[in-house]
Scaffold this active site. Structure first.
Site, PDB file in Angstrom:
ATOM      1  N   TRP A 134       0.916  -1.294   0.079  1.00  0.00           N
ATOM      2  CA  TRP A 134       0.093  -0.064   0.037  1.00  0.00           C
ATOM      3  C   TRP A 134       0.846   1.277   0.105  1.00  0.00           C
ATOM      4  O   TRP A 134       1.861   1.393   0.613  1.00  0.00           O
ATOM      5  CB  TRP A 134      -0.902   0.078   1.328  1.00  0.00           C
ATOM      6  N   ASN A 136       0.346   5.884   0.005  1.00  0.00           N
ATOM      7  CA  ASN A 136      -0.506   7.077   0.212  1.00  0.00           C
ATOM      8  C   ASN A 136       0.452   8.101   0.347  1.00  0.00           C
ATOM      9  O   ASN A 136       1.351   8.295  -0.577  1.00  0.00           O
ATOM     10  CB  ASN A 136      -1.559   7.019   1.187  1.00  0.00           C
ATOM     11  N   ASP A 137       0.079   9.087   1.096  1.00  0.00           N
ATOM     12  CA  ASP A 137       0.828  10.543   0.936  1.00  0.00           C
ATOM     13  C   ASP A 137       2.248  10.669   0.648  1.00  0.00           C
ATOM     14  O   ASP A 137       3.018   9.795   1.090  1.00  0.00           O
ATOM     15  CB  ASP A 137       0.703  11.324   2.178  1.00  0.00           C
ATOM     16  N   SER A 194       3.061  11.264   8.066  1.00  0.00           N
ATOM     17  CA  SER A 194       3.563  12.133   7.089  1.00  0.00           C
ATOM     18  C   SER A 194       4.470  13.166   7.499  1.00  0.00           C
ATOM     19  O   SER A 194       4.353  13.402   8.771  1.00  0.00           O
ATOM     20  CB  SER A 194       2.519  12.778   6.308  1.00  0.00           C
ATOM     21  N   GLU A 307      -5.008  18.460   7.084  1.00  0.00           N
ATOM     22  CA  GLU A 307      -3.783  17.778   7.091  1.00  0.00           C
ATOM     23  C   GLU A 307      -2.808  18.070   5.991  1.00  0.00           C
ATOM     24  O   GLU A 307      -3.183  19.137   5.094  1.00  0.00           O
ATOM     25  CB  GLU A 307      -3.967  16.340   7.176  1.00  0.00           C
ATOM     26  N   TRP A 393      -9.805   8.757  -0.254  1.00  0.00           N
ATOM     27  CA  TRP A 393     -10.213   7.984   0.959  1.00  0.00           C
ATOM     28  C   TRP A 393     -11.490   7.585   0.726  1.00  0.00           C
ATOM     29  O   TRP A 393     -11.958   6.479   1.401  1.00  0.00           O
ATOM     30  CB  TRP A 393     -10.050   8.727   2.039  1.00  0.00           C
TER      31      TRP A 393
END
Length: 587
Positions: A134, A136-137, A194, A307, A393
């Site tokens: 996986w 993400n950011d 992050s 965020e 998301w």
């Protein structure tokens, strides 16, 4: 960064203490191996319940507990745990859920190699994707010694969110990326959320002149800020023994530090997401931080948590303005997650926004989130370079890939522009992307009263191409173009000049996998112009639309059964002049 798994994180933190006990066999189920090969291969079922796993070598715990969806009914894919350095020793895995619940526990095996189907159906061809697992950011983006570094939120133990590490990749050109070993792993302070990275040219932190320093959120029982340093160009990081360097017991959502050197005030400035505001902190040494100011109450969108902030300067007509990015989830203009921005001034302490009709959105598509910019880009280059996470998301954990999930947008150059009504942040693909262009094909200029169709417009279409054209509407206040395939799947772009709206219709674009994916039109504001230049990047499972040099941007993922290879233009009245229609194969 998705943070609605705080209960899981806290539970895992408690298990750290329990699993330090040598009586591991009391914690559910235990598998023990004499390490002979490079990997332990773990069978994964993507929809299985989470199982907390701790590794021991000769009875001593190694690393932090891992949350793994071990196969219960079927094996979707495998993930590796590297045990090469423990050859000849006893390696034990303990599991919080017992044998009866997880049939896959008996199928764990050693192997000298880890192989899988890398080129699966929706693996993008020219966008960055994780090798497996996986993502993400984007995190810690920094330029150093001719190399662009891209760190990112990464789960090496499954293709769903969890086990947050910093993954790592490098590039010389922002187009071709090389995988690097995982950079930063969870520790006793929690998962690695992050953050950002800087080059400490003047050794302000005392780790060494020119050290690469990562600033990130440690996500344990509370969210705190920590630092780690690298003296070998980002290959390895050492965590600062004095972590955390910043905490606040009164703020639960306290994360995503984005740091830069502010020369006029001679300090490092941190932008930090603090629930639904951004708080700025200053430091001389990256270790001791002082609160400077807070921004955001009553301004912009507040339907979800704030965020991934980023504060940076851009120049417009010779004047420096400051831009503040704030990602929000949920609360985007088309549902789910998106990035808003503010334009104003910064004096080293306070960000003062210009009076504008906020919120303004960087990308009105459904799939550009948590993006921030590279630090330390040479002044001789002069660009503000950006990349975003290409998902949402609302459905990120469900997209129909197997061994990996998620991709990054193409790298983009940001600039200030005026759309005829007010200043905006425009974005375009970096010029280096043009190096991928192959076999340019020019389609004939057309004037249409109703419909023009180009079938099979790209020979040997592998689903990765770039389409550019200019359209001039005459005596009409609406028109559309679409890309389609033989299965009847269609992605349509609707220009509604009368209502100043550019909409994307992907309701019939893809295979069905999530109810939130294609339930509505994806809308963006559109300023009336005499003509529109259009640039559309298509890659097996993604589309990125840039109108009028990035004044309007829509990034939307798609998952068609086969490639789109028909181009269609429509208008219901008046005419459309279509000029300079060019298709490039990208590889």
């Amino acid at each position: 960064m998705k943070r609605n798994n705080i209960k899981t994180i806290c539970a895992t933190g408690a298990l750290i203490l329990m699993m330090a006990c040598p009586q591991a066999d009391k914690l559910g189920y235990t598998r023990t191996f004499e390490a002979k090969d490079k990997y332990l291969l773990i069978p994964i079922e993507d929809q299985a319940d989470e199982n907390t796993v701790q590794m021991y070598v000769e009875g001593n715990p190694i690393g932090e507990p891992m949350t793994i969806r071990i196969a219960q009914n079927k094996i979707d894919y495998w993930v590796p745990i590297d045990i090469e350095s423990y050859k000849g020793k006893k390696v034990t895995l303990t599991f919080s859920v017992g044998k009866n619940a997880d049939k896959g526990l008996d199928k764990i095996k050693q192997s000298s190699k880890y192989s899988f189907e890398y080129n699966e159906k929706y693996r993008l061809l020219y966008h960055f994707t994780p090798q497996y697992g996986w993502m993400n950011d984007p995190n810690g983006m920094v330029y150093a010694d001719g190399t662009y570094h891209l760190f990112y939120q990464y789960n090496p133990y499954g293709a769903r969110w969890g086990n947050m590490h910093w993954g790592h990749a490098i590039s010389k050109d922002l187009v071709n990326w090389q995988y690097q070993p995982t950079a930063i792993a969870p520790d006793k302070l929690g998962a690695i959320f992050s953050g950002s990275a800087v080059i400490d040219h003047d050794n302000t932190a005392g780790f060494g002149k020119g050290a690469m320093i990562a600033i990130f959120t440690s996500a344990g029982d509370r969210q705190t800020q920590s630092i780690a340093y690298s003296l070998d160009g980002g290959k390895t990081f050492t965590k600062y023994e004095g972590n955390p360097v910043l905490s606040d017991a009164n703020i639960i959502d306290f994360r995503d530090p984005k740091v830069f050197w502010h020369a006029p005030s001679k300090q490092w400035v941190m932008s930090l997401a603090t629930t639904q505001t951004i708080t700025f902190y200053g430091s001389k040494n990256l270790k001791e931080w002082t609160r400077l100011s807070e921004f955001g109450e009553g301004l912009g969108a507040h339907s979800g948590v704030w965020e991934c902030p980023d504060l940076f300067p851009l120049t417009y007509e010779g004047k420096t303005k400051w831009v503040l990015f704030v990602s929000i989830n949920p609360g985007g203009p088309n549902g789910g997650s998106a990035t808003q921005y503010f334009i104003g001034d910064f004096d080293g302490k306070t960000f003062t926004p210009d009076a504008m009709n906020y919120p303004l959105w960087l990308d009105y598509g459904r799939d550009n989130y948590a993006g921030v910019t590279w630090s330390n880009v040479p002044a001789a280059d002069g660009r503000r370079l950006f990349i975003g996470w290409m998902s949402n998301w609302d459905y990120a954990n469900e997209i129909p890939t197997v061994n990996f999930r998620s991709a990054m947008t193409v790298a983009r150059t940001l600039r200030l522009a005026h759309n005829g009504e007010h200043l905006i942040v425009a974005s375009e693909p970096v010029k280096e992307l043009e190096s991928l262009r192959r076999e340019p094909l020019s389609l004939a200029d057309k004037t249409t009263f109703d419909t023009v169709t180009f079938e099979n417009f790209l020979p040997n279409n592998q689903g990765a191409y770039e389409l550019t054209f200019t359209v001039t509407p005459n005596d009409t206040d609406s028109f559309s173009f679409s890309i389609e395939n033989a299965k009847g799947e269609v992605l349509t772009y609707l220009f509604d000049i009368a209502n100043k709206t550019l909409s994307v219709d992907r309701t019939k674009s893809s295979v069905a996998f999530n109810a939130n994916f294609a339930e509505m039109l994806v809308k963006a504001p559109l300023t009336a112009k005499k003509s529109y230049t259009v640039r559309l990047l298509v890659d097996k499972a993604s589309t990125e639309l840039f109108v009028n040099n990035g004044e309007v941007v829509q990034t939307n993922t798609v998952f068609p059964s086969e490639v789109y290879n028909t181009l269609r233009f429509k208008t219901e009245k008046g005419t459309l002049n279509l000029n300079d229609i060019t298709v490039y194969k990208l590889k």
